[in-house]
Design a protein around this motif. Structure first.
Motif, PDB file in Angstrom:
ATOM      1  N   THR A  60       0.778  -1.181   0.029  1.00  0.00           N
ATOM      2  CA  THR A  60      -0.070  -0.016   0.100  1.00  0.00           C
ATOM      3  C   THR A  60       1.060   1.338  -0.059  1.00  0.00           C
ATOM      4  N   GLN A  61       2.017   1.107   0.106  1.00  0.00           N
ATOM      5  CA  GLN A  61       3.021   2.172   0.190  1.00  0.00           C
ATOM      6  C   GLN A  61       3.015   3.042  -0.922  1.00  0.00           C
ATOM      7  N   LYS A  62       2.926   4.497  -0.930  1.00  0.00           N
ATOM      8  CA  LYS A  62       2.487   5.635  -1.992  1.00  0.00           C
ATOM      9  C   LYS A  62       4.109   5.547  -2.694  1.00  0.00           C
ATOM     10  N   LYS A  63       5.184   5.462  -2.321  1.00  0.00           N
ATOM     11  CA  LYS A  63       6.359   5.250  -3.018  1.00  0.00           C
ATOM     12  C   LYS A  63       6.521   4.051  -4.041  1.00  0.00           C
ATOM     13  N   VAL A  64       5.456   3.213  -4.138  1.00  0.00           N
ATOM     14  CA  VAL A  64       5.452   2.257  -4.945  1.00  0.00           C
ATOM     15  C   VAL A  64       4.398   2.566  -5.745  1.00  0.00           C
ATOM     16  N   SER A  65       4.537   2.430  -7.237  1.00  0.00           N
ATOM     17  CA  SER A  65       3.385   3.028  -8.143  1.00  0.00           C
ATOM     18  C   SER A  65       2.668   1.876  -8.481  1.00  0.00           C
ATOM     19  N   ARG A  66       1.566   1.700  -8.923  1.00  0.00           N
ATOM     20  CA  ARG A  66       0.864   0.702  -9.387  1.00  0.00           C
ATOM     21  C   ARG A  66       1.403  -0.122 -10.430  1.00  0.00           C
ATOM     22  N   GLU A  67       2.258   0.528 -11.390  1.00  0.00           N
ATOM     23  CA  GLU A  67       2.830  -0.529 -12.373  1.00  0.00           C
ATOM     24  C   GLU A  67       4.470   0.025 -12.034  1.00  0.00           C
ATOM     25  N   HIS A  68       4.821  -0.565 -11.141  1.00  0.00           N
ATOM     26  CA  HIS A  68       6.275  -0.473 -10.630  1.00  0.00           C
ATOM     27  C   HIS A  68       7.299  -1.129 -11.132  1.00  0.00           C
ATOM     28  N   ALA A  69       6.811  -2.348 -11.679  1.00  0.00           N
ATOM     29  CA  ALA A  69       7.923  -3.265 -12.487  1.00  0.00           C
ATOM     30  C   ALA A  69       7.050  -4.181 -13.324  1.00  0.00           C
ATOM     31  N   ASN A  70       7.875  -4.656 -14.237  1.00  0.00           N
ATOM     32  CA  ASN A  70       7.335  -5.799 -15.129  1.00  0.00           C
ATOM     33  C   ASN A  70       8.096  -6.965 -15.091  1.00  0.00           C
ATOM     34  N   LEU A  71       7.523  -7.971 -14.819  1.00  0.00           N
ATOM     35  CA  LEU A  71       8.047  -9.238 -14.584  1.00  0.00           C
ATOM     36  C   LEU A  71       7.856 -10.186 -15.719  1.00  0.00           C
ATOM     37  N   HIS A  72       8.841 -10.465 -16.385  1.00  0.00           N
ATOM     38  CA  HIS A  72       8.593 -11.431 -17.585  1.00  0.00           C
ATOM     39  C   HIS A  72       9.120 -12.721 -17.368  1.00  0.00           C
ATOM     40  N   VAL A  73       8.157 -13.693 -17.478  1.00  0.00           N
ATOM     41  CA  VAL A  73       8.400 -15.210 -16.892  1.00  0.00           C
ATOM     42  C   VAL A  73       8.157 -15.726 -18.453  1.00  0.00           C
ATOM     43  N   ASP A  74       9.281 -16.744 -18.534  1.00  0.00           N
ATOM     44  CA  ASP A  74       9.308 -17.663 -19.870  1.00  0.00           C
ATOM     45  C   ASP A  74       9.272 -19.098 -19.066  1.00  0.00           C
ATOM     46  N   SER A  75       7.980 -19.603 -19.095  1.00  0.00           N
ATOM     47  CA  SER A  75       7.965 -20.958 -18.404  1.00  0.00           C
ATOM     48  C   SER A  75       8.415 -21.968 -19.403  1.00  0.00           C
ATOM     49  N   PHE A  76       9.009 -21.839 -20.422  1.00  0.00           N
ATOM     50  CA  PHE A  76       9.587 -22.934 -21.095  1.00  0.00           C
ATOM     51  C   PHE A  76      11.071 -22.905 -21.035  1.00  0.00           C
ATOM     52  N   SER A  77      11.684 -21.805 -20.568  1.00  0.00           N
ATOM     53  CA  SER A  77      13.041 -21.992 -20.242  1.00  0.00           C
ATOM     54  C   SER A  77      13.534 -21.451 -18.719  1.00  0.00           C
ATOM     55  N   GLY A  78      12.210 -21.112 -17.853  1.00  0.00           N
ATOM     56  CA  GLY A  78      12.568 -20.990 -16.732  1.00  0.00           C
ATOM     57  C   GLY A  78      13.245 -19.699 -16.436  1.00  0.00           C
ATOM     58  N   ARG A  79      13.449 -18.666 -17.252  1.00  0.00           N
ATOM     59  CA  ARG A  79      13.899 -17.613 -17.311  1.00  0.00           C
ATOM     60  C   ARG A  79      13.045 -16.528 -16.806  1.00  0.00           C
ATOM     61  N   VAL A  80      13.224 -15.761 -15.707  1.00  0.00           N
ATOM     62  CA  VAL A  80      12.615 -14.557 -15.234  1.00  0.00           C
ATOM     63  C   VAL A  80      13.329 -13.278 -15.034  1.00  0.00           C
ATOM     64  N   VAL A  81      12.959 -12.479 -15.668  1.00  0.00           N
ATOM     65  CA  VAL A  81      13.485 -11.098 -15.701  1.00  0.00           C
ATOM     66  C   VAL A  81      12.575 -10.147 -15.081  1.00  0.00           C
ATOM     67  N   ILE A  82      13.154  -9.297 -14.283  1.00  0.00           N
ATOM     68  CA  ILE A  82      12.215  -7.940 -13.897  1.00  0.00           C
ATOM     69  C   ILE A  82      12.985  -6.848 -14.367  1.00  0.00           C
ATOM     70  N   THR A  83      11.782  -5.742 -14.865  1.00  0.00           N
ATOM     71  CA  THR A  83      12.494  -4.391 -15.082  1.00  0.00           C
ATOM     72  C   THR A  83      11.637  -3.410 -14.446  1.00  0.00           C
ATOM     73  N   VAL A  84      12.316  -2.403 -13.840  1.00  0.00           N
ATOM     74  CA  VAL A  84      11.801  -1.275 -13.213  1.00  0.00           C
ATOM     75  C   VAL A  84      11.162  -0.386 -14.096  1.00  0.00           C
ATOM     76  N   LEU A  85       9.762  -0.257 -13.853  1.00  0.00           N
ATOM     77  CA  LEU A  85       9.284   0.945 -14.596  1.00  0.00           C
ATOM     78  C   LEU A  85       8.751   2.078 -13.650  1.00  0.00           C
TER      79      LEU A  85
END
Length: 142
Positions: A60-85
């Motif tokens: 609920t912290q206001k310092k965190v935006s509603r769209e703070h990060a993008n999590l990209h999941v590749d369920s075929f390779s197991g690769r997970v990448v997070i990007t700060v928005l």
């Protein structure tokens, strides 16, 4: 007549076709990715992009935006990448590590099973703030 060399657009289309799973293989994911949220809930992540931010997992912290990060999941390779928005940087640390690395807006980090990411850099948090998630990546039986 000689055929024209492929354009950049043709090359992009070919590479995106090669990267996206076919309808048939969409049912044969090799990895399961789950987030353990700050409020104790668990979030099963689907293949592709997910937006992470305020309003989920008890954040609920206001310092965190509603769209703070993008999590990209590749369920075929197991690769997970997070990007700060969001404008505020995030913290990321590997399993068993004490120190948090800082990831700023537009930057990304690869997450392994047991890694944690905090939607605020821990130094910016108030003592009672908990905005850290843990990533669990499990290989599925073939």
């Amino acid at each position: 007549e000689a055929s024209a060399p492929p354009s950049d657009i043709d090359a992009l289309l070919q590479s995106s076709k090669a990267e996206s799973p076919s309808e048939e293989s969409a049912h044969t994911a090799k990895f399961r990715v789950e987030l353990l949220c700050p409020d104790g809930s668990a979030l099963l992540c689907s293949h592709g992009n997910q937006t992470i931010g305020r309003g989920m997992g008890g954040i609920t912290q206001k310092k965190v935006s509603r769209e703070h990060a993008n999590l990209h999941v590749d369920s075929f390779s197991g690769r997970v990448v997070i990007t700060v928005l969001g404008k505020n940087s995030m913290g990321v640390r590997g399993s068993g590590e004490e120190r948090w690395g800082v990831v700023s807006k537009g930057e990304e980090a690869v997450l392994k099973s047991g890694s944690e990411f905090s939607l605020l850099v821990p130094d910016m948090q108030l003592q009672d703030d908990n905005v850290a998630f843990m990533v669990l990546i499990e290989r599925l039986e073939s």
